[in-house]
Motif scaffolding. Structure first.
Motif, short mmCIF file in Angstrom:
data_model
loop_
_atom_site.label_atom_id
_atom_site.label_comp_id
_atom_site.label_asym_id
_atom_site.label_seq_id
_atom_site.Cartn_x
_atom_site.Cartn_y
_atom_site.Cartn_z
N GLN A 147 33.65 53.32 28.89
CA GLN A 147 32.99 52.46 29.85
C GLN A 147 31.52 52.83 30.01
OE1 GLN A 147 35.17 52.72 33.48
NE2 GLN A 147 36.87 51.51 32.76
N GLY A 148 31.07 53.80 29.27
CA GLY A 148 29.67 54.16 29.34
C GLY A 148 29.33 55.03 30.53
N GLY A 149 30.29 55.68 31.16
CA GLY A 149 30.00 56.53 32.30
C GLY A 149 31.26 57.20 32.78
N THR A 150 31.12 58.09 33.75
CA THR A 150 32.28 58.81 34.26
C THR A 150 32.49 58.55 35.74
OG1 THR A 150 30.89 60.75 34.70
CG2 THR A 150 32.02 60.65 32.59
N GLU A 151 31.68 57.72 36.35
CA GLU A 151 31.86 57.43 37.78
C GLU A 151 33.06 56.51 37.93
OE1 GLU A 151 29.51 55.38 41.53
OE2 GLU A 151 28.60 55.51 39.56
N ARG A 152 33.96 56.89 38.81
CA ARG A 152 35.21 56.13 38.94
C ARG A 152 35.08 55.15 40.10
NH1 ARG A 152 41.46 58.32 38.86
NH2 ARG A 152 42.39 56.27 38.82
N THR A 153 34.43 54.03 39.83
CA THR A 153 34.34 52.98 40.84
C THR A 153 35.54 52.06 40.79
OG1 THR A 153 33.10 51.62 39.29
CG2 THR A 153 31.84 52.99 40.82
N GLY A 154 36.28 52.06 39.74
CA GLY A 154 37.48 51.25 39.60
C GLY A 154 38.08 51.53 38.25
N LEU A 189 38.15 36.99 39.36
CA LEU A 189 37.63 38.35 39.18
C LEU A 189 38.66 39.39 39.61
CD1 LEU A 189 33.98 37.77 40.41
CD2 LEU A 189 34.64 38.55 38.12
N ARG A 190 39.39 39.09 40.66
CA ARG A 190 40.43 40.03 41.10
C ARG A 190 41.48 40.23 40.00
NH1 ARG A 190 42.44 42.49 45.48
NH2 ARG A 190 44.70 42.84 45.55
N GLU A 191 41.92 39.13 39.39
CA GLU A 191 42.89 39.25 38.31
C GLU A 191 42.31 40.01 37.13
OE1 GLU A 191 46.14 38.34 38.31
OE2 GLU A 191 45.75 37.99 40.44
N PHE A 192 41.05 39.74 36.79
CA PHE A 192 40.42 40.45 35.69
C PHE A 192 40.32 41.95 35.98
CE2 PHE A 192 37.80 36.80 33.58
CZ PHE A 192 38.98 36.18 33.25
N LEU A 193 39.91 42.29 37.20
CA LEU A 193 39.75 43.71 37.54
C LEU A 193 41.09 44.42 37.56
CD1 LEU A 193 37.01 43.36 40.31
CD2 LEU A 193 36.74 44.42 38.06
N LEU A 194 42.13 43.74 38.05
CA LEU A 194 43.46 44.34 37.99
C LEU A 194 43.88 44.57 36.54
CD1 LEU A 194 45.31 42.28 40.75
CD2 LEU A 194 44.78 44.72 40.85
N ASP A 236 43.08 48.41 45.91
CA ASP A 236 42.25 48.77 47.05
C ASP A 236 40.84 49.17 46.66
OD1 ASP A 236 43.14 51.00 45.77
OD2 ASP A 236 43.69 52.12 47.57
N HIS A 237 40.52 49.17 45.35
CA HIS A 237 39.17 49.46 44.90
C HIS A 237 38.40 48.19 44.53
CE1 HIS A 237 39.91 53.94 43.67
NE2 HIS A 237 40.30 53.65 44.91
N ILE A 238 39.02 47.04 44.68
CA ILE A 238 38.36 45.79 44.32
C ILE A 238 37.49 45.33 45.49
CG2 ILE A 238 38.72 43.37 43.72
CD1 ILE A 238 41.28 44.19 42.33
N PRO A 239 36.20 45.11 45.30
CA PRO A 239 35.32 44.69 46.40
C PRO A 239 35.74 43.34 46.96
CG PRO A 239 34.04 45.44 44.50
CD PRO A 239 35.47 45.30 44.04
N PRO A 240 35.58 43.14 48.25
CA PRO A 240 35.98 41.85 48.84
C PRO A 240 35.05 40.70 48.49
CG PRO A 240 35.02 43.29 50.51
CD PRO A 240 35.15 44.12 49.27
N SER A 241 33.77 40.97 48.24
CA SER A 241 32.84 39.89 47.96
C SER A 241 32.84 39.57 46.48
CB SER A 241 31.42 40.26 48.41
OG SER A 241 30.82 41.15 47.50
N ALA A 242 32.63 38.28 46.16
CA ALA A 242 32.62 37.85 44.77
C ALA A 242 31.46 38.48 44.00
CB ALA A 242 32.55 36.33 44.69
N ASP A 243 30.30 38.61 44.64
CA ASP A 243 29.14 39.20 43.95
C ASP A 243 29.40 40.65 43.57
OD1 ASP A 243 27.77 36.84 44.16
OD2 ASP A 243 26.62 37.42 45.93
#
Length: 646
Positions: free
Chosen positions: A297-304, A397-402, A409-416
């Motif tokens: 993913q090009g990094g090690t920060e675990r944002t999701g 986006l929620r389906e894609f991120l899942l 619980d790591h998926i941001p609530p806003s679409a942006d």
């Protein structure tokens, strides 16, 4: 004609639902549909409708309901679908192709699914099967033991399909989606221990161990209060597995001698499936294309998700059945999306009229070139030209991120914010994104990946000129089939021998269907259901313009249904313009004539015609010259007549 048992008992045709009348008449129909092509005695009807207290005139009442049903079915064109309600002495028989019954199609789709050995196909099959349900089975029938038992049996099969769908998601490593599938059903059936146990396993593997444990304690308390029993073996085993896995996860590493071989790193228990969940490893696929000096993913920060183990989603639908042709479009997609014709993160817009096969073309290419995108293939139906509401960017986006491994619980609530996270996750991956049935460029833009190794296919009935302007998207138009291609499609559907028996009739069918694959497939469905019909007989029937649209329909699909969703998206002015075009005697018009017909200035008429052409409801043949297809004309005329009649 479609018979529905998975919800309210109904019969639908291309013209809408048939009026079935009171609950007892619906119940008579339900009994016949529960035993299709098998005789049902009048005594069975009486027992089911009244149980132990039938009235003296019960036999006459049943006969009356059967007579009215027979009349209603006949008025709905039952003969054309091979449907007959026959009398056999003191019994009745509903003869029909069983695929017209939604419960039969549900059973067939569920039986084909192999959640563990063919998980991706199983997800598609089971979603399609569960999508047939429209509420509690056999709604609208009388209350009675036989109907309650039949409804319960259907509901058990539905819940089994839900669990199988969750198993398939789990086999693909999509544990968040597995939990989402199970959550509502477990809440609605809190004493069904198997559902709760499956949900606990999915929640734990999705990183939500506290939620999983809470479900066990909640269910144990409810079992004690409601039934006075303890949890059963499956629920207890699921709980103990979670506790054992947590103990291993929190156990401190043992000191090792300074010399000698070092043991391998402890395995995360979440990568091991629990009992009854199959044996595929839950560790997601890791791309071999990780950039130097960083994670895939090009990094090690675990944002999701887990950067060390990126998930590779496989969301494509099944390959289209009996796909043929479209070599030019497939070659152009290959050049633009994989041969660097489109530069970084290329986008192709596959556009064309309703029923021309845009989705089939896009999905076929995606399956052929899946290996070029080892980090996954994402797919979403945006619903731009469907009967329901459009899919919102936030929901997609929620389906894609899942699918990409992000815990819910790591998926941001806003679409942006969700769009930004999505682009970050795929920035260094090679992912194919297929966005089907888009209405507008604005609906698509938040879903576009930005990584140089990603590619996007968008399908739409609109040209989506905005994407061409702002995102250098490549238009890939899909046109109707030529005569030879249309006959080849009929051959693949019906058998080449049957087409070869009467090639002139086959050519006539292609002409009457105007080369639209959807229309040709609907015509083939009519002939498949009537193996004794010759092609010339259907061609003669289609020559009657009053019957053509109804004959080119099959259940909930067909030319009329497809055009209805396109016309529904028009403005009131453009819909009126289309109606005026349909009332003309010819297919070709010019802008000046349309302006005179509509009583508007030529520029205003040109603008309206251009919008209809952008939606592929008319074709621009030359400057200021437009052509409307016969099928569109027929649909617009029928729609106009229906509105005036109402």
């Amino acid at each position: 004609m479609e018979f529905s048992l998975l919800g309210p008992v109904t019969v639908a045709t291309g013209a809408g639902e048939l009026p079935l009348g009171p609950a007892k008449r619906r119940s008579v129909l339900a009994l016949l549909l529960l035993q299709p092509n098998i005789t049902v005695s009048i005594e069975q009807f009486i027992t089911s409708l009244w149980e132990d207290e039938p009235p003296a005139h019960a036999r006459t009442v049943v006969q009356g309901h059967v007579s009215r049903l027979r009349q209603t079915l006949a008025e709905g064109g039952a003969d054309a679908y091979g449907v007959e309600l026959a009398t056999r002495g003191s019994s009745y028989l509903l003869r029909l192709p069983e695929e017209l019954i939604d419960a039969h199609r549900f059973s067939e789709l569920s039986a084909l699914a192999r959640p563990e050995s063919a998980a991706q196909d199983a997800v598609s099959l089971l979603r399609e099967a569960l999508g047939l349900w429209r509420g509690p089975a056999l709604s609208g029938t009388v209350s009675g033991a036989q109907f309650a038992a039949a409804a319960h049996a259907l509901e058990e099969r539905r819940l089994a399909a839900v669990e199988a769908l969750a198993t398939a998601h789990g086999a693909l490593g999509e544990h968040g989606q597995a939990a989402a599938v199970l959550y509502a059903e477990a809440a609605a059936n809190p004493l069904r221990e198997g559902l709760v146990a499956a949900l606990m396993g999915a929640l734990y593997r999705a990183g939500r161990q506290s939620d999983a444990i809470n479900w066990f304690h909640r269910t144990r308390q409810l079992l004690g209060e409601e039934l006075g029993v303890d949890p059963g073996e499956r629920l207890t085993r699921a709980y103990e597995e979670i506790l054992r896995a947590e103990a291993v996860a929190t156990e401190p590493p043992r000191q090792q001698p300074a010399a000698g071989p070092q043991p391998s790193a402890p395995r995360d228990p979440r990568t091991q499936l629990m009992p009854d969940q199959g044996r595929q490893p839950a560790v997601p696929h890791q791309s071999s294309q990780a950039p130097a000096g960083g994670s895939p993913q090009g990094g090690t920060e675990r944002t999701g998700g887990d950067p060390a183990h990126p998930t590779a989603p496989r969301h494509l639908p099944r390959p289209p059945a009996r796909f043929l042709g479209r070599e030019a479009q497939l070659a152009e997609l290959t050049w633009w999306l994989t041969d660097n014709g489109g530069g970084e993160s290329p986008i192709a817009v596959v556009a064309g009229p309703a029923g021309v096969g845009k989705t089939a073309c896009a999905v076929q290419w995606a399956h052929l070139h899946a290996a070029a995108f080892p980090d996954g293939q994402l797919f979403a139906d945006l619903g731009g030209f469907g009967e329901g509401a459009e899919a919102t960017p936030a929901a997609v986006l929620r389906e894609f991120l899942l699918g990409l491994g992000t815990p819910p619980d790591h998926i941001p609530p806003s679409a942006d914010a969700a769009s930004a996270l999505y682009r970050s996750l795929v920035a260094r991956r090679r992912v194919l994104v297929v966005l089907d049935n888009a209405r507008s460029s604005a609906q698509v833009r938040p879903l576009l990946p930005g990584g140089p190794g990603c590619a996007t296919i968008v399908t739409s009935r609109s040209r989506l000129d905005g994407l061409v302007v702002t995102d250098v998207a490549r238009p890939v138009p899909v046109q109707v089939l030529g005569t030879d291609e249309g006959m080849a499609l009929l051959g693949t559907m019906l058998g080449h021998e049957r087409v070869a028996e009467d090639p002139d009739a086959a050519r006539a069918l292609v002409h009457l269907c105007e080369g639209l694959p959807l229309a040709l497939r609907a015509a083939a469905a009519q002939l498949t259901a009537r193996p004794r019909w010759r092609l010339a007989r259907l061609a003669a029937a289609l020559s009657d313009e009053r019957r053509r649209l109804s004959l080119l329909s099959a259940e909930d699909t067909g030319i009329a249904a497809a055009l209805a969703t396109s016309v529904a998206r028009l403005s009131a002015d453009d819909a009126r313009l289309l109606s005026r075009l349909a009332m003309g005697s010819g297919r070709e018009v010019d802008a000046l004539a349309v302006a005179a017909l509509a009583g508007s200035d030529p520029d205003h008429a040109r603008d309206g015609l251009d919008r209809l052409a952008e939606m592929h409801l008319v074709d621009e043949a030359a400057t200021d010259r437009y052509v409307i297809s016969t099928l569109v004309q027929l649909f617009a005329r029928d729609k106009d007549a229906g509105e005036k009649g109402s």
